[in-house]
Structure formats: C-alpha cells, structure tokens
Design a protein around this motif. Sequence first.
Motif, PDB file in Angstrom:
ATOM      1  N   GLU A  37      -8.818  14.749  27.651  1.00 40.91           N
ATOM      2  CA  GLU A  37      -9.229  13.777  26.636  1.00 40.91           C
ATOM      3  C   GLU A  37      -8.612  12.406  26.897  1.00 40.91           C
ATOM      4  OE1 GLU A  37      -9.885  16.539  22.667  1.00 40.91           O
ATOM      5  OE2 GLU A  37      -7.841  16.065  23.281  1.00 40.91           O
ATOM      6  N   SER A  38      -7.403  12.374  27.433  1.00 42.15           N
ATOM      7  CA  SER A  38      -6.752  11.088  27.710  1.00 42.15           C
ATOM      8  C   SER A  38      -7.450  10.330  28.835  1.00 42.15           C
ATOM      9  CB  SER A  38      -5.271  11.300  28.045  1.00 42.15           C
ATOM     10  OG  SER A  38      -5.123  11.887  29.334  1.00 42.15           O
ATOM     11  N   LEU A  39      -8.311  11.020  29.581  1.00 44.33           N
ATOM     12  CA  LEU A  39      -9.050  10.401  30.698  1.00 44.33           C
ATOM     13  C   LEU A  39     -10.504  10.108  30.327  1.00 44.33           C
ATOM     14  CD1 LEU A  39      -7.759  12.793  33.516  1.00 44.33           C
ATOM     15  CD2 LEU A  39      -6.895  10.505  32.953  1.00 44.33           C
ATOM     16  N   ASN A  40     -10.831  10.138  29.054  1.00 46.94           N
ATOM     17  CA  ASN A  40     -12.214   9.984  28.597  1.00 46.94           C
ATOM     18  C   ASN A  40     -12.862   8.726  29.168  1.00 46.94           C
ATOM     19  OD1 ASN A  40     -14.625  10.128  27.257  1.00 46.94           O
ATOM     20  ND2 ASN A  40     -13.776   9.894  25.214  1.00 46.94           N
ATOM     21  N   PRO A  41     -13.928   8.886  29.982  1.00 45.72           N
ATOM     22  CA  PRO A  41     -14.605   7.715  30.537  1.00 45.72           C
ATOM     23  C   PRO A  41     -15.578   7.061  29.557  1.00 45.72           C
ATOM     24  CG  PRO A  41     -15.677   9.700  31.310  1.00 45.72           C
ATOM     25  CD  PRO A  41     -14.485  10.143  30.487  1.00 45.72           C
ATOM     26  N   THR A  42     -15.749   7.687  28.388  1.00 47.88           N
ATOM     27  CA  THR A  42     -16.684   7.188  27.387  1.00 47.88           C
ATOM     28  C   THR A  42     -15.933   7.054  26.059  1.00 47.88           C
ATOM     29  OG1 THR A  42     -18.361   8.527  28.529  1.00 47.88           O
ATOM     30  CG2 THR A  42     -19.012   7.531  26.449  1.00 47.88           C
ATOM     31  N   PRO A  43     -15.166   5.973  25.881  1.00 47.75           N
ATOM     32  CA  PRO A  43     -14.326   5.848  24.685  1.00 47.75           C
ATOM     33  C   PRO A  43     -15.091   5.691  23.371  1.00 47.75           C
ATOM     34  CG  PRO A  43     -14.176   3.868  26.027  1.00 47.75           C
ATOM     35  CD  PRO A  43     -14.978   4.861  26.810  1.00 47.75           C
ATOM     36  N   CYS A  44     -16.355   5.278  23.438  1.00 51.57           N
ATOM     37  CA  CYS A  44     -17.180   5.121  22.224  1.00 51.57           C
ATOM     38  C   CYS A  44     -18.469   5.926  22.402  1.00 51.57           C
ATOM     39  CB  CYS A  44     -17.495   3.647  21.976  1.00 51.57           C
ATOM     40  SG  CYS A  44     -16.038   2.627  21.717  1.00 51.57           S
ATOM     41  N   PRO A  45     -18.381   7.242  22.386  1.00 47.05           N
ATOM     42  CA  PRO A  45     -19.548   8.065  22.721  1.00 47.05           C
ATOM     43  C   PRO A  45     -20.737   7.912  21.787  1.00 47.05           C
ATOM     44  CG  PRO A  45     -17.749   9.421  21.890  1.00 47.05           C
ATOM     45  CD  PRO A  45     -17.206   8.045  22.078  1.00 47.05           C
ATOM     46  N   THR A  46     -20.524   7.590  20.520  1.00 48.21           N
ATOM     47  CA  THR A  46     -21.681   7.450  19.627  1.00 48.21           C
ATOM     48  C   THR A  46     -22.444   6.159  19.898  1.00 48.21           C
ATOM     49  OG1 THR A  46     -20.410   6.430  17.840  1.00 48.21           O
ATOM     50  CG2 THR A  46     -20.608   8.846  17.807  1.00 48.21           C
ATOM     51  N   LEU A  47     -21.848   5.249  20.684  1.00 46.50           N
ATOM     52  CA  LEU A  47     -22.564   4.052  21.106  1.00 46.50           C
ATOM     53  C   LEU A  47     -23.336   4.295  22.400  1.00 46.50           C
ATOM     54  CD1 LEU A  47     -19.817   1.358  20.336  1.00 46.50           C
ATOM     55  CD2 LEU A  47     -21.662   2.195  18.852  1.00 46.50           C
ATOM     56  N   GLU A  48     -23.092   5.454  23.012  1.00 44.52           N
ATOM     57  CA  GLU A  48     -23.778   5.858  24.248  1.00 44.52           C
ATOM     58  C   GLU A  48     -24.296   7.288  24.085  1.00 44.52           C
ATOM     59  OE1 GLU A  48     -21.781   4.783  27.992  1.00 44.52           O
ATOM     60  OE2 GLU A  48     -20.179   3.946  26.750  1.00 44.52           O
ATOM     61  N   LEU A  49     -25.076   7.520  23.036  1.00 43.06           N
ATOM     62  CA  LEU A  49     -25.508   8.876  22.711  1.00 43.06           C
ATOM     63  C   LEU A  49     -26.331   9.544  23.807  1.00 43.06           C
ATOM     64  CD1 LEU A  49     -26.344   8.868  18.896  1.00 43.06           C
ATOM     65  CD2 LEU A  49     -24.488  10.053  20.077  1.00 43.06           C
ATOM     66  N   GLU A  50     -26.935   8.761  24.680  1.00 45.92           N
ATOM     67  CA  GLU A  50     -27.697   9.383  25.762  1.00 45.92           C
ATOM     68  C   GLU A  50     -26.803  10.278  26.616  1.00 45.92           C
ATOM     69  OE1 GLU A  50     -26.024   5.578  27.190  1.00 45.92           O
ATOM     70  OE2 GLU A  50     -27.206   6.072  25.437  1.00 45.92           O
ATOM     71  N   LYS A  51     -25.495  10.000  26.654  1.00 48.05           N
ATOM     72  CA  LYS A  51     -24.561  10.860  27.402  1.00 48.05           C
ATOM     73  C   LYS A  51     -24.328  12.187  26.694  1.00 48.05           C
ATOM     74  CE  LYS A  51     -22.112   7.402  29.991  1.00 48.05           C
ATOM     75  NZ  LYS A  51     -20.847   7.040  30.579  1.00 48.05           N
ATOM     76  N   VAL A  52     -24.583  12.224  25.399  1.00 52.49           N
ATOM     77  CA  VAL A  52     -24.374  13.431  24.602  1.00 52.49           C
ATOM     78  C   VAL A  52     -25.658  14.259  24.508  1.00 52.49           C
ATOM     79  CG1 VAL A  52     -23.729  14.242  22.295  1.00 52.49           C
ATOM     80  CG2 VAL A  52     -22.550  12.284  23.292  1.00 52.49           C
TER      81      VAL A  52
END
Length: 193
Positions: A37-52
């Motif tokens: 988790e400390s290495l998360n490359p997507t710090p704002c995942p809900t702003l990049e929902l296509e990754k989810v």
Amino acid sequence: MIEKEWQKNMFQGINRGIFGIPATKKSEIERLVKQIESLNPTPCPTLELEKVAGCWRLVYSTISILGSKRTKLGLRDFISLDDFFQTIDISKSKAVNVIKFSAMGLSLLSGQLNIEASFRIASSTRVDINFENSTITPDRLMNVFRKNYDLLLGIFNPEGWLEITYVDDTLRIGRDDKSNIFVLERFDDSNNT
C-alpha cells in the motif's frame, strides 16, 4: 506494478483466509499488504476509476467464516467455497460480487451467490457502497441456505464504505468500514461464466 510471485508464495494454501489462518501468517500478510500500500501508484483511485473497472478475483480477505457460522452454513462437510469474483461497471456505478459454491459429489448443487451493490464516490480514495440485491442459483442451492440466508448475507454484504488503498494494472487492495482487508487480482472475465 507489483510482481505476482509474492502473491503465489504468500497466499498459497490459505483458501483466501476465509476459514481462518494462523496468527503468524495473518500478521505476515498484513505487514506485506501495508508495504505494498505504501507503494500505491494510484494515490487517488476514484479519480481514475478506469483502473478499478473490470473483473477481479479475490486472493485474500480478513473476512472469515469460523466456528458456528461455518457449521450453520453447512460449509464444514457439505458445501465448499470456490472462486470469488468482483466485476465493477464504472459507467453504472455498480459492483457485482460472485461467490461460487460446490457441493462435494453433487454437481447438481454447484452454483453461486450473486450480490449486487451500487457505489458512490465519497473521496479521492473511498467509495460508499449500498447493497441492492442478492440471488443464489440454482434454486436447489438456495434451498440449502434458506434457513441461514441472513447469516450468509451478513458475512458477504458489502454495505458501508471501501477505501481503495492500492491499485495497478493487476492488483487491487481495499479496506472496509468493518476493518477487513481485501486483496484482489485482475481476472480475464471472458472465461468467467
């Protein structure tokens, strides 16, 4: 992107943690999860929902079915849990969790629990989740669980919130309002029927 080798070694033989694991193994997994988790490359995942978006397979969870819960659900000797999938449709703000079951020696009773939920963005890392409905198929399997269906839904109900603490192209980690951890790997859902 985190190498998959850690997943193979770390989660081998623990059945996603659903039926409990030794405390030392649980601590080891949770320590590794925090490192990832400390290495998360997507710090704002809900702003990049296509990754989810897409289909994910659960590889580890701190949700556990132990003792009387396991016995009441008939999971001790009769029903086993197979794969757990989650499909996220960002265009509809929906998630469908599919938990596959099989009855040992009775393929007629193999089936699945589908739990549908909607989500709403609450922050740059968190979504609020609302349970919508659930079904068990085939109906014969529903008859096995009917008496304790509320218990089954109580274990797997996604209602509440989920903090997405890590996401890349192949791995997603989340923590919910019930202090559960979920580790999922991306899955090619073209074969998931």
